[in-house]
Design an enzyme around this catalytic site. Structure first.
Site, PDB file in Angstrom:
ATOM      1  CG  HIS A 186      -7.132  -4.958   7.122  1.00  0.00           C
ATOM      2  ND1 HIS A 186      -5.911  -5.552   6.933  1.00  0.00           N
ATOM      3  CD2 HIS A 186      -7.290  -4.112   6.083  1.00  0.00           C
ATOM      4  CE1 HIS A 186      -5.368  -5.104   5.817  1.00  0.00           C
ATOM      5  NE2 HIS A 186      -6.187  -4.224   5.285  1.00  0.00           N
ATOM      6  CD  GLU A 209      -2.987  -1.062   0.103  1.00  0.00           C
ATOM      7  OE1 GLU A 209      -2.861  -0.241  -0.833  1.00  0.00           O
ATOM      8  OE2 GLU A 209      -3.932  -1.848   0.174  1.00  0.00           O
TER       9      GLU A 209
END
Length: 170
Positions: free
Chosen positions: A96, A75
């Site tokens: 998450h 990312e």
């Protein structure tokens, strides 16, 4: 110890804290912090309990690795885009967590339901349009959803991201 070395240590400690709080599992999520030369970011595919300060990667704003022996998080484009778009932001944390991910998968913004959330987020937390992980499209979608003042965003079908003036704030 220089500022970058202190930031590396802070990133490592924060990664372990995210695991303890159940906001990430295994190698999921990532953390970055602005430096004088670019930004530091967690490595790809490493368990937070195993990461050391030496594993943190430094990148420039062209996407090149400046220092570090590991591969930067997949990312890294998203972190780079946010840090480049928002000069007042010094750190980005992507997790998450179960509930934020559920809202992200439902593609429902997170409504502000109490005074604390209102004070922190200033309003509902928007959902960035879906794009595959690690892509420039995801990076652009996150920047667009954050806008000029947002501090948090849900990533459709993925998780959440917060920004701040420091790693602790993010």
């Amino acid at each position: 110890m220089d500022d970058a070395a202190l930031l590396r240590e802070e990133i490592v400690k924060t990664g372990r804290l995210l695991v303890q709080k159940g906001l990430v599992k295994g190698t999921g999520g990532n953390i970055s912090a602005r430096t004088a030369r670019g930004f530091l970011i967690t490595p790809s595919g490493m368990d937070y309990d195993l990461i050391t300060a030496d594993d943190i990667v430094e990148m420039d704003f062209c996407g090149q690795v400046l220092s570090g022996k590991r591969t930067p998080s997949i990312e890294n484009r998203m972190h780079l885009a946010v840090l480049a778009a928002r000069r007042e932001v010094n750190a980005v944390v992507h997790v998450h967590s179960t509930f934020a991910t559920a809202f992200a998968c439902a593609r429902r913004e997170l409504a502000v339901s109490n005074d604390n959330q209102s004070a922190v987020f200033g309003g509902p937390v928007p959902v960035a349009a879906y794009a595959p992980i690690g892509t420039q499209t995801l990076a652009a979608n996150v920047v667009k959803a954050l806008g000029n003042k947002g501090i948090g965003v849900l990533l459709a079908n993925h998780g959440s991201l917060c920004v701040g003036g420091s790693v602790a704030e993010a």
